[in-house]
Design a protein around this motif. Structure first.
Motif, PDB file in Angstrom:
ATOM      1  N   ALA A   1     -16.875   7.862  -6.746  1.00 24.73           N
ATOM      2  CA  ALA A   1     -16.676   6.692  -6.154  1.00 24.73           C
ATOM      3  C   ALA A   1     -15.667   6.032  -7.011  1.00 24.73           C
ATOM      4  O   ALA A   1     -14.928   5.037  -6.237  1.00 24.73           O
ATOM      5  CB  ALA A   1     -18.079   5.953  -6.022  1.00 24.73           C
ATOM      6  N   ALA A   2     -16.023   5.808  -8.187  1.00 21.83           N
ATOM      7  CA  ALA A   2     -14.891   4.982  -9.120  1.00 21.83           C
ATOM      8  C   ALA A   2     -13.363   5.497  -8.786  1.00 21.83           C
ATOM      9  O   ALA A   2     -12.728   4.661  -8.705  1.00 21.83           O
ATOM     10  CB  ALA A   2     -15.430   5.165 -10.419  1.00 21.83           C
ATOM     11  N   THR A   3     -13.458   6.721  -8.617  1.00 23.83           N
ATOM     12  CA  THR A   3     -11.998   7.328  -8.497  1.00 23.83           C
ATOM     13  C   THR A   3     -11.231   6.819  -7.213  1.00 23.83           C
ATOM     14  O   THR A   3     -10.135   6.418  -7.190  1.00 23.83           O
ATOM     15  CB  THR A   3     -12.105   8.955  -8.494  1.00 23.83           C
ATOM     16  OG1 THR A   3     -12.420   9.191  -9.574  1.00 23.83           O
ATOM     17  CG2 THR A   3     -10.717   9.370  -8.371  1.00 23.83           C
ATOM     18  N   PHE A   4     -12.129   6.864  -5.998  1.00 22.08           N
ATOM     19  CA  PHE A   4     -11.689   6.240  -4.996  1.00 22.08           C
ATOM     20  C   PHE A   4     -11.551   4.844  -4.752  1.00 22.08           C
ATOM     21  O   PHE A   4     -10.241   4.471  -4.376  1.00 22.08           O
ATOM     22  CB  PHE A   4     -12.871   6.562  -3.673  1.00 22.08           C
ATOM     23  CG  PHE A   4     -12.729   8.128  -3.083  1.00 22.08           C
ATOM     24  CD1 PHE A   4     -11.591   8.518  -2.360  1.00 22.08           C
ATOM     25  CD2 PHE A   4     -13.594   9.009  -3.292  1.00 22.08           C
ATOM     26  CE1 PHE A   4     -11.525   9.597  -1.907  1.00 22.08           C
ATOM     27  CE2 PHE A   4     -13.415  10.493  -2.945  1.00 22.08           C
ATOM     28  CZ  PHE A   4     -12.334  10.829  -2.104  1.00 22.08           C
ATOM     29  N   ARG A   5     -12.482   4.052  -5.328  1.00 25.89           N
ATOM     30  CA  ARG A   5     -12.150   2.532  -5.465  1.00 25.89           C
ATOM     31  C   ARG A   5     -10.838   2.486  -6.399  1.00 25.89           C
ATOM     32  O   ARG A   5     -10.222   1.534  -5.910  1.00 25.89           O
ATOM     33  CB  ARG A   5     -13.356   2.029  -6.342  1.00 25.89           C
ATOM     34  CG  ARG A   5     -14.582   1.835  -5.341  1.00 25.89           C
ATOM     35  CD  ARG A   5     -15.527   1.053  -5.954  1.00 25.89           C
ATOM     36  NE  ARG A   5     -16.726   1.147  -5.270  1.00 25.89           N
ATOM     37  CZ  ARG A   5     -17.989   1.620  -5.455  1.00 25.89           C
ATOM     38  NH1 ARG A   5     -18.143   2.629  -6.503  1.00 25.89           N
ATOM     39  NH2 ARG A   5     -18.864   1.513  -4.776  1.00 25.89           N
ATOM     40  N   ASP A   6     -10.654   3.294  -7.469  1.00 28.20           N
ATOM     41  CA  ASP A   6      -9.278   2.807  -8.039  1.00 28.20           C
ATOM     42  C   ASP A   6      -7.976   3.231  -7.338  1.00 28.20           C
ATOM     43  O   ASP A   6      -6.901   2.636  -7.311  1.00 28.20           O
ATOM     44  CB  ASP A   6      -9.228   4.028  -9.289  1.00 28.20           C
ATOM     45  CG  ASP A   6     -10.200   3.427 -10.404  1.00 28.20           C
ATOM     46  OD1 ASP A   6     -10.591   2.279 -10.569  1.00 28.20           O
ATOM     47  OD2 ASP A   6     -10.444   4.257 -11.330  1.00 28.20           O
ATOM     48  N   LEU A   7      -8.276   4.049  -6.478  1.00 30.77           N
ATOM     49  CA  LEU A   7      -6.948   4.390  -5.377  1.00 30.77           C
ATOM     50  C   LEU A   7      -7.025   3.380  -4.304  1.00 30.77           C
ATOM     51  O   LEU A   7      -5.949   3.624  -3.338  1.00 30.77           O
ATOM     52  CB  LEU A   7      -7.332   5.762  -4.971  1.00 30.77           C
ATOM     53  CG  LEU A   7      -7.055   7.050  -5.882  1.00 30.77           C
ATOM     54  CD1 LEU A   7      -7.465   8.304  -5.313  1.00 30.77           C
ATOM     55  CD2 LEU A   7      -5.578   7.026  -6.341  1.00 30.77           C
ATOM     56  N   GLY A   8      -7.691   2.658  -3.952  1.00 29.53           N
ATOM     57  CA  GLY A   8      -7.657   1.435  -2.985  1.00 29.53           C
ATOM     58  C   GLY A   8      -8.691   1.648  -1.972  1.00 29.53           C
ATOM     59  O   GLY A   8      -8.498   0.970  -0.839  1.00 29.53           O
ATOM     60  N   VAL A   9      -9.750   2.216  -2.187  1.00 28.49           N
ATOM     61  CA  VAL A   9     -10.931   2.416  -1.110  1.00 28.49           C
ATOM     62  C   VAL A   9     -11.708   1.086  -1.135  1.00 28.49           C
ATOM     63  O   VAL A   9     -12.067   0.730  -2.389  1.00 28.49           O
ATOM     64  CB  VAL A   9     -11.609   3.795  -1.215  1.00 28.49           C
ATOM     65  CG1 VAL A   9     -13.000   3.699  -0.501  1.00 28.49           C
ATOM     66  CG2 VAL A   9     -10.822   4.816  -1.027  1.00 28.49           C
TER      67      VAL A   9
END
Length: 557
Positions: A353-361
């Motif tokens: 989830a953190a990885t996706f948020r870092d990518l702009g999700v």
């Protein structure tokens, strides 16, 4: 011997039957094979009848007719799975027969059971032998004979159960799927457990402590089943609030023409459909001609069969109670658009989830393998995304269809990127150009990026199986690449070495290793090193994914 059933007695009988099936639900689950292992029959039947118990607790029915009506109404709305729907139909027939009765004697009980069978058979377009329908029919037939021998309600119910048990033992030879798996019908067993509980209540017995002690040979051999046993792909369930004065018979015929395993339960206000079909979207569109679609849930049975054959837990379908709660939580939750484009990703694990948020999700829906979120759960987060256009990344092939159902259900423009794995979703996000004016251009770029990723996953086998030519033993480690079984071994390190060699053969330039919940950082670092050693020219990264089910999810580009 108890001769008559009063309203209060019927209430107690339902509670007793529910307690008994709850205690044995896992034993019933272990038998569930028809038409494919796409749900948990014991759990579904237990939770279905529990809705009636909960509703009956709110009242003190003065007559058996009133108690039966409350029971039938609760079961219709609370029905889970095909088995739950049929159970609700059996009790709806009982309710119709018991209407206006203060008490029910043996002949009245036999008539009610017969009406229940007629109602259930009337709702199933192509009833198959060797199912709960067969068991209930022959049990009711014996009840009618018994009522002529002795008018006692207790005697009639006792004889019906005995006949049902004889029939249940024969179901293994009546149905080729049951015979192949070596088990009796799960729904039939569940129904008899409920009837037996009702009989024990009528006798004034105390609730028995039933131990779940099924022998291994009494469990379904899921490995013996194949995808050839699945005629239609999508298990589709929905509830429609009826239009006044409109018959649903044409709709019943339509559904029968596009699928199988059709069951329709209805009351005066709504009807609930269970059908297996390849075109669930068209079924929902056609349903709109007959009323207002309230709730829907769709699951891919082929994926479920693959998961079970690989030793994993398949997502159960058809529970619309939780979906209804999600809908209620969603009301009033539409976020005003603050930007042109927004992004939503489905994943399980804080690290992912953190990885996706870092990518702009913008929004995360918790879910994935064995935890497929409903359309309503995805729609809720779509509406909470503060943008005009929302790109949805399902990141699991069994979630793509549910995500696509969101299109047209919100004022926002929903675009589903068909990502089947988390690495595909991450690569798709990295391809986004937020300055691009045309959303279809963005979709094309995301889709192309996703297609250039090889996803490897490492998990375990929960039981013995024979799958894709591999003889798998419980406890073995399993490696999958792009959803297909790559290898199996008793040593995790062996599979990691094989996957590293695969990455080298493909000339990988970028490798990302996401380690799951329960994997230590030290073990994860050793796994990372295996890929670095095999692919010295590649850029290898290690990230904590925190995902369940999979020890490692590996992105190879």
């Amino acid at each position: 011997m108890t001769d008559r059933i009063s309203g209060s007695a019927f209430k107690q009988m339902i509670a007793f039957g529910a307690a008994c099936v709850a205690q044995q639900k896992q034993a019933i689950n272990d038998l569930n094979v028809f038409p494919v292992p796409d749900g948990d029959t014991g759990t579904n039947m237990s939770l279905t009848i529990q809705t009636a118990v909960n509703e009956l607790k709110k009242s003190e029915p003065a007559t058996v007719g009133e108690a039966a009506k409350i029971t039938a109404g609760a079961l219709l709305r609370g029905a889970r799975g095909n088995s739950g729907v049929i159970l609700s139909l059996l009790f709806r027939g009982i309710s119709k027969s018991a209407k206006g009765l203060v008490e029910m004697d043996g002949p009245a009980l036999a008539a009610a059971m017969g009406e229940g069978v007629a109602t259930a058979y009337g709702a199933v377009m192509k009833p198959a032998e060797g199912t709960v329908l067969t068991v209930s029919r022959l049990a009711a037939a014996r009840a009618a004979q018994a009522a002529q021998e002795n008018p006692s309600a207790e005697y009639v119910l006792e004889q019906a159960i005995l006949a049902g048990q004889e029939t249940l033992a024969q179901t293994i030879d009546m149905n080729p799927v049951l015979k192949k798996a070596g088990v009796v019908d799960a729904g039939g067993k569940g129904y008899l457990i409920i009837l037996d509980g009702m009989l024990r209540a009528l006798r004034g017995e105390e609730l028995p402590q039933v131990e779940e002690d099924e022998k291994a040979q009494d469990k379904a051999d899921f490995g013996a089943l194949s995808l050839e046993d699945i005629t239609f792909t999508y298990d589709t369930v929905f509830i429609v609030r009826k239009k006044e004065g409109v018959s649903i018979e044409p709709f019943r015929a339509y559904l029968d023409g596009i699928g199988d395993s059709l069951v329709i339960g209805e009351d005066d206000e709504a009807f609930k459909v269970h059908v297996h079909t390849d075109i669930p979207g068209q079924a929902l569109t056609e349903a709109a001609k007959y009323g207002t679609l309230e709730l829907a849930k769709i699951e891919n049975m082929r994926t479920q069969a693959e998961e079970l054959a690989a030793g994993k837990q398949a997502q159960s379908t058809d529970d619309l109670d939780a979906v209804e709660e999600e809908l209620e939580a969603m009301e009033g939750g539409v976020a005003a658009p603050e930007k042109r484009y927004g992004f939503l990703a489905v994943c399980a694990g804080d690290g992912l989830a953190a990885t996706f948020r870092d990518l702009g999700v913008d929004r995360i829906v918790s879910g994935g393998q064995t935890m497929n979120p409903s359309t309503q759960a995805i729609l809720q987060e779509v509406n909470r995304t503060p943008s005009q256009v929302v790109f949805v990344l399902p990141n699991n092939k069994n979630i793509i269809m549910a995500a696509q159902q969101c299109v047209g259900l919100t004022e926002k423009e929903v675009i589903v990127v068909p990502t089947a794995t988390v690495p595909q979703g991450i690569s798709a996000m990295m391809a986004v150009d937020p300055e691009e004016a045309d959303p279809q251009v963005i979709l094309a770029a995301m889709t192309e990026a996703a297609e250039n990723v090889v996803t490897a996953q490492v998990t375990y086998a929960a039981r013995n199986s024979d799958f894709d030519g591999f003889a798998i033993s419980a406890g073995d480690y399993l490696a999958l690449t792009d959803g297909k079984l790559f290898g199996t071994d008793q040593k995790l390190e062996t599979l990691l070495d094989q996957l590293a060699a695969l990455a080298a053969d493909k000339g990988a330039e970028f490798i990302t290793v996401f380690y799951g919940d329960g994997v230590t950082q030290e073990d994860a670092q050793r796994a990372e090193q295996r890929f670095a050693d095999a692919c010295p020219e590649a850029e290898v990264s290690l990230l904590p994914g925190g995902q369940p089910v999979y020890y490692y999810i590996i992105s190879i580009e």
